[in-house]
Design a protein around this motif. Structure first.
Motif, PDB file in Angstrom:
ATOM      1  N   GLU A  56       0.832  -1.207   0.000  1.00 58.41           N
ATOM      2  CA  GLU A  56       0.000   0.000   0.000  1.00 58.41           C
ATOM      3  C   GLU A  56       0.868   1.260   0.000  1.00 58.41           C
ATOM      4  O   GLU A  56       0.575   2.225  -0.705  1.00 58.41           O
ATOM      5  N   LYS A  57       1.961   1.246   0.779  1.00 56.22           N
ATOM      6  CA  LYS A  57       2.832   2.417   0.828  1.00 56.22           C
ATOM      7  C   LYS A  57       3.459   2.681  -0.539  1.00 56.22           C
ATOM      8  O   LYS A  57       3.525   3.833  -0.992  1.00 56.22           O
ATOM      9  N   PHE A  58       3.891   1.623  -1.223  1.00 57.59           N
ATOM     10  CA  PHE A  58       4.482   1.823  -2.539  1.00 57.59           C
ATOM     11  C   PHE A  58       3.422   2.234  -3.554  1.00 57.59           C
ATOM     12  O   PHE A  58       3.702   3.014  -4.467  1.00 57.59           O
ATOM     13  N   GLU A  59       2.212   1.743  -3.433  1.00 61.66           N
ATOM     14  CA  GLU A  59       1.127   2.150  -4.342  1.00 61.66           C
ATOM     15  C   GLU A  59       0.928   3.659  -4.291  1.00 61.66           C
ATOM     16  O   GLU A  59       0.672   4.283  -5.322  1.00 61.66           O
ATOM     17  N   ASN A  60       1.058   4.266  -3.103  1.00 61.80           N
ATOM     18  CA  ASN A  60       0.936   5.727  -2.985  1.00 61.80           C
ATOM     19  C   ASN A  60       2.068   6.422  -3.730  1.00 61.80           C
ATOM     20  O   ASN A  60       1.855   7.418  -4.422  1.00 61.80           O
ATOM     21  N   ASN A  67       1.418  10.101 -11.988  1.00 54.42           N
ATOM     22  CA  ASN A  67       0.806  11.403 -12.254  1.00 54.42           C
ATOM     23  C   ASN A  67       1.813  12.517 -12.521  1.00 54.42           C
ATOM     24  O   ASN A  67       1.424  13.655 -12.761  1.00 54.42           O
ATOM     25  N   THR A  68       3.084  12.202 -12.480  1.00 55.10           N
ATOM     26  CA  THR A  68       4.139  13.186 -12.735  1.00 55.10           C
ATOM     27  C   THR A  68       4.407  13.280 -14.235  1.00 55.10           C
ATOM     28  O   THR A  68       4.510  12.264 -14.913  1.00 55.10           O
ATOM     29  N   SER A  69       4.533  14.507 -14.721  1.00 57.85           N
ATOM     30  CA  SER A  69       4.875  14.700 -16.135  1.00 57.85           C
ATOM     31  C   SER A  69       6.337  15.098 -16.323  1.00 57.85           C
ATOM     32  O   SER A  69       6.914  14.883 -17.383  1.00 57.85           O
ATOM     33  N   LYS A  70       6.935  15.698 -15.269  1.00 53.73           N
ATOM     34  CA  LYS A  70       8.357  16.087 -15.320  1.00 53.73           C
ATOM     35  C   LYS A  70       9.018  15.720 -13.993  1.00 53.73           C
ATOM     36  O   LYS A  70       8.479  15.985 -12.927  1.00 53.73           O
ATOM     37  N   PHE A  71      10.209  15.146 -14.124  1.00 60.53           N
ATOM     38  CA  PHE A  71      11.004  14.749 -12.959  1.00 60.53           C
ATOM     39  C   PHE A  71      12.291  15.557 -12.921  1.00 60.53           C
ATOM     40  O   PHE A  71      12.861  15.883 -13.959  1.00 60.53           O
TER      41      PHE A  71
END
Length: 173
Positions: A56-60, A67-71
């Motif tokens: 569950e923690k990794f799912e978050n 949902n990230t478009s730029k890192f």
């Protein structure tokens, strides 16, 4: 969404200080970002979050990555490359939705004089495989212990100048 990844799980790392520096500078320019410190990975993520199964923690964390478009990756030098925990994190993330056709900016740091040039190049190879498009301007910060002041801020004139240029290009990228 923009996510900054502090590419080590080392406690009290200079990597996290640099990641927070970038986060603050981006906020000053009006961009709110998420900060993913690899210390926040589940303690047993190697056993529980690789090869299709997810805690569950990794799912978050996976949700934030998806949902990230730029890192923006801040990557320390470990043994002439980048930390294994960063590679394992990448391996645990879902493919292709985590990184495919998204954008990235790379910042290398090292206690030595080369600023993790080799590790950034190694990581760039992984990015190419993932179809993660890397911004051409990469920063390599050498002698990181001398670059940070007592507040964990970059303060040397050239480094501040070059990181500011990178931040401006990242905003436009």
């Amino acid at each position: 969404m923009v996510t900054i990844i502090a590419g080590t799980n080392r406690p009290n790392s200079n990597t996290l200080k640099v990641a927070k520096y970038y986060q603050n500078k981006l906020a000053e320019k009006g961009l709110q970002t998420n900060l993913l410190d690899l210390q926040d990975l589940p303690n047993n993520f190697i056993a529980e979050d690789l090869y299709g199964k997810k805690s569950e923690k990794f799912e978050n964390i996976q949700g934030m990555v998806t949902n990230t478009s730029k890192f923006l990756f801040v990557i320390p030098e470990y043994n002439g490359s980048y930390p294994g925990v960063l590679k394992t994190f990448i391996d645990a993330c879902a493919f292709p939705e985590s990184f495919y056709d998204k954008k990235a900016c790379l910042v290398g740091i090292a206690s030595g004089k080369y600023g993790n040039i080799r590790g950034i190049e190694h990581f760039n190879g992984v990015c190419a495989y993932l179809h993660l498009h890397v911004m051409p301007l990469r920063i390599h910060i050498s002698y990181i212990k001398n670059e940070l002041n007592e507040n964990g801020q970059l303060y040397l004139e050239d480094t501040v100048k070059f990181t500011a240029q990178q931040i401006d290009k990242f905003l436009a990228y």
